[in-house]
Write an enzyme that holds these catalytic residues in place. Structure first.
Site, short mmCIF file in Angstrom:
data_model
loop_
_atom_site.label_atom_id
_atom_site.label_comp_id
_atom_site.label_asym_id
_atom_site.label_seq_id
_atom_site.Cartn_x
_atom_site.Cartn_y
_atom_site.Cartn_z
N ARG A 156 0.83 -1.22 0.00
CA ARG A 156 0.00 0.00 0.00
C ARG A 156 0.86 1.26 0.00
O ARG A 156 0.56 2.23 0.69
CB ARG A 156 -0.93 0.01 1.23
CG ARG A 156 -1.88 -1.14 1.30
CD ARG A 156 -2.95 -0.99 0.24
NE ARG A 156 -3.44 -2.29 -0.16
CZ ARG A 156 -4.65 -2.73 0.04
NH1 ARG A 156 -5.53 -1.98 0.64
NH2 ARG A 156 -5.01 -3.91 -0.40
N SER A 198 -10.77 -0.43 2.49
CA SER A 198 -10.06 -0.50 3.77
C SER A 198 -9.71 0.90 4.25
O SER A 198 -9.02 1.63 3.54
CB SER A 198 -8.75 -1.27 3.63
OG SER A 198 -8.97 -2.54 3.11
N GLU A 244 -5.27 4.43 6.01
CA GLU A 244 -4.80 4.23 4.64
C GLU A 244 -5.34 5.29 3.69
O GLU A 244 -4.71 5.68 2.71
CB GLU A 244 -5.24 2.84 4.16
CG GLU A 244 -4.60 2.46 2.86
CD GLU A 244 -5.37 1.38 2.13
OE1 GLU A 244 -4.72 0.54 1.53
OE2 GLU A 244 -6.60 1.40 2.14
N1 EPU Z 1 -11.25 -10.29 9.78
C1 EPU Z 1 -12.02 -10.28 10.92
N2 EPU Z 1 -13.05 -9.40 11.01
C2 EPU Z 1 -13.34 -8.54 10.01
C3 EPU Z 1 -12.55 -8.53 8.85
C4 EPU Z 1 -11.50 -9.41 8.76
O1 EPU Z 1 -11.79 -11.06 11.85
O2 EPU Z 1 -14.31 -7.77 10.15
C5 EPU Z 1 -10.18 -11.28 9.65
C6 EPU Z 1 -10.60 -12.41 8.70
O3 EPU Z 1 -11.26 -13.42 9.37
C7 EPU Z 1 -9.30 -12.88 8.15
C8 EPU Z 1 -8.46 -11.62 8.13
O4 EPU Z 1 -9.06 -10.70 9.01
O5 EPU Z 1 -8.68 -13.79 9.04
C9 EPU Z 1 -8.28 -11.05 6.75
O6 EPU Z 1 -9.50 -10.62 6.20
P1 EPU Z 1 -9.68 -10.38 4.62
O7 EPU Z 1 -9.24 -11.57 3.86
O8 EPU Z 1 -11.06 -9.87 4.41
O9 EPU Z 1 -8.61 -9.28 4.25
P2 EPU Z 1 -8.11 -7.98 5.00
O10 EPU Z 1 -6.71 -8.19 5.48
O11 EPU Z 1 -9.12 -7.53 5.98
C10 EPU Z 1 -6.97 -6.97 2.84
C11 EPU Z 1 -6.99 -5.69 2.05
C12 EPU Z 1 -8.29 -5.58 1.24
C13 EPU Z 1 -8.34 -6.77 0.29
C14 EPU Z 1 -8.28 -8.06 1.12
C15 EPU Z 1 -8.22 -9.29 0.27
C16 EPU Z 1 -5.65 -4.15 3.39
C17 EPU Z 1 -5.65 -2.93 4.26
N3 EPU Z 1 -6.86 -4.56 2.96
O12 EPU Z 1 -8.04 -6.92 3.78
O13 EPU Z 1 -8.24 -4.39 0.49
O14 EPU Z 1 -9.50 -6.75 -0.51
O15 EPU Z 1 -7.08 -8.07 1.96
O16 EPU Z 1 -6.97 -9.42 -0.29
O17 EPU Z 1 -4.60 -4.68 3.09
C18 EPU Z 1 -9.02 -2.16 0.16
O18 EPU Z 1 -7.85 -1.80 0.19
O19 EPU Z 1 -9.94 -1.33 -0.03
C19 EPU Z 1 -9.34 -3.55 0.39
C20 EPU Z 1 -10.59 -3.96 0.51
#
Ligand code: EPU
Length: 342
Positions: free
Chosen positions: A160, A235, A338
């Site tokens: 990012r 995010s 972010e």
């Molecule tokens: N999780 C929770 N609660 C929540 C959300 C997530 O416990 O409300 C846990 C999930 O269970 C999982 C972990 O967090 O274990 C990861 O969740 P997820 O796969 O949804 O991905 P993320 O790390 O929350 C990142 C990116 C997203 C991208 C996803 C998929 C960042 C800041 N965000 O989210 O990017 O779509 O991975 O690759 O790195 C964006 O930038 O707008 C965005 C949506």
């Protein structure tokens, strides 16, 4: 040059925040942009408006980058080299690539925003980052009015992050981005858990680019709010990187805390640091799905702050501050915003 007065920016930002631009202009060519910068250099740029939170009216001249056009520069059996102007819609470009069978961007389907801003925060999702396909970024130096090219290495991409958020912030306007995509043999990336299970549920064993794109679209639609329906900026926070020792301490108290390895640019796993999903931390702190009148935290993904219609940018910013404070108190982790807060 058509400079308009007192324009609402509500439809120019995916958060759907209604602030006003005293003066506003849409530019549709690099030439027009160059002419404009001869008269006025201290401008406020807006593109797809998918990564900003507007907390006040904009006093500077707002310049909407609306330069369209896609061209194929070169192709051979294995690869195609494409240059895309900054004002093209990101997702439409990805869908076009999928329909032409050009590989590399399918995991980045349905990300809101325009092509010109994709390098700034090195957009990434479901195991892919845009930096892996970008060959160069063409920019306009605001001070000199001259075109300047940044090679992939010169962009200093990170998670990012890029040079455009740091060393040269505010100095250049991105006018086009060039990509190298695969043509016949694709490096499909379907190992991300949610993609694997989405493909399995459809009994797809040998996925195509389209299968992956459709799986990503389905996953995003199931978790993330559509900005056309509920204002948001994806995010709101970055996933924090913390010391492994700190993580091991937290694990004693919270045995289910998830983590990801931190991968450096030479694809080596860090021994000392790990990344923790901010969404998990925010959920544990009790914010997930909370609604405060016109704004709140999305019910399916706690990383996403939402505007139900008439929230102000200030209210959302104050909510973000409250979340940061609470996460620090509970986990001693500083969450970094972010989105660009204006
Ligand atoms: N999780 C929770 N609660 C929540 C959300 C997530 O416990 O409300 C846990 C999930 O269970 C999982 C972990 O967090 O274990 C990861 O969740 P997820 O796969 O949804 O991905 P993320 O790390 O929350 C990142 C990116 C997203 C991208 C996803 C998929 C960042 C800041 N965000 O989210 O990017 O779509 O991975 O690759 O790195 C964006 O930038 O707008 C965005 C949506």
């Amino acid at each position: 040059m058509n400079i308009q007065q007192n324009i609402s920016l509500k439809s120019y930002n995916t958060f759907g925040i209604s602030v006003y631009a005293k003066r506003f202009i849409s530019v549709t060519s690099v030439y027009e942009l160059q002419q404009l910068l001869k008269i006025e250099k201290d401008v406020f740029l807006i593109s797809g408006g998918s990564n900003i939170l507007l907390t006040k009216d904009i006093e500077k001249l707002v310049v909407h980058i609306d330069i369209k056009g896609i061209s194929i520069d070169q192709e051979n059996n294995d690869a195609v080299y494409i240059t895309v102007n900054a004002g093209e819609d990101w997702h439409e470009f990805v869908l076009w690539c999928v329909s032409e069978n050009y590989g590399g961007l399918e995991n980045l389907s349905l990300i809101p925003g325009n092509v010109g801003t994709c390098p700034i925060q090195n957009i990434g999702a479901y195991g892919a980052e845009v930096k892996d396909t970008i060959t160069k970024v063409e920019t306009l130096n605001i001070e000199t009015g001259k075109m300047v090219q940044f090679s992939n290495a010169a962009c200093k991409f990170g998670y990012r992050n890029s040079i455009f958020k740091n060393d040269v912030k505010g100095k250049y306007i991105i006018t086009s981005v060039s990509f190298q995509l695969t043509k016949n043999t694709h490096n499909l990336n379907s190992s991300y858990g949610a993609i694997e299970s989405e493909l399995a549920s459809k009994k797809i064993k040998k996925p195509t680019l389209r299968d992956i794109s459709e799986a990503v679209i389905a996953i995003r639609k199931s978790k993330l709010p559509d900005p056309k329906e509920i204002g948001n900026s994806g995010s709101f926070f970055k996933n924090p990187v913390i010391q492994k020792s700190h993580f091991l301490n937290l694990q004693k108290k919270h045995p289910n805390i998830p983590s990801y390895p931190v991968i450096s640019s030479d694809t080596k796993k860090s021994d000392t640091e790990v990344k923790v999903p901010a969404g998990w931390l925010i959920e544990q702190a009790g914010f997930k799905g909370k609604r405060f009148g016109e704004f709140g935290i999305h019910e399916k993904q706690a990383l996403v702050l939402v505007n139900y219609g008439n929230a102000s940018g200030k209210e959302i910013y104050l909510l973000a501050k409250k979340i940061q404070k609470s996460i620090f108190k509970k986990f001693e982790i500083s969450l970094e915003i972010e989105v660009n807060v204006i």
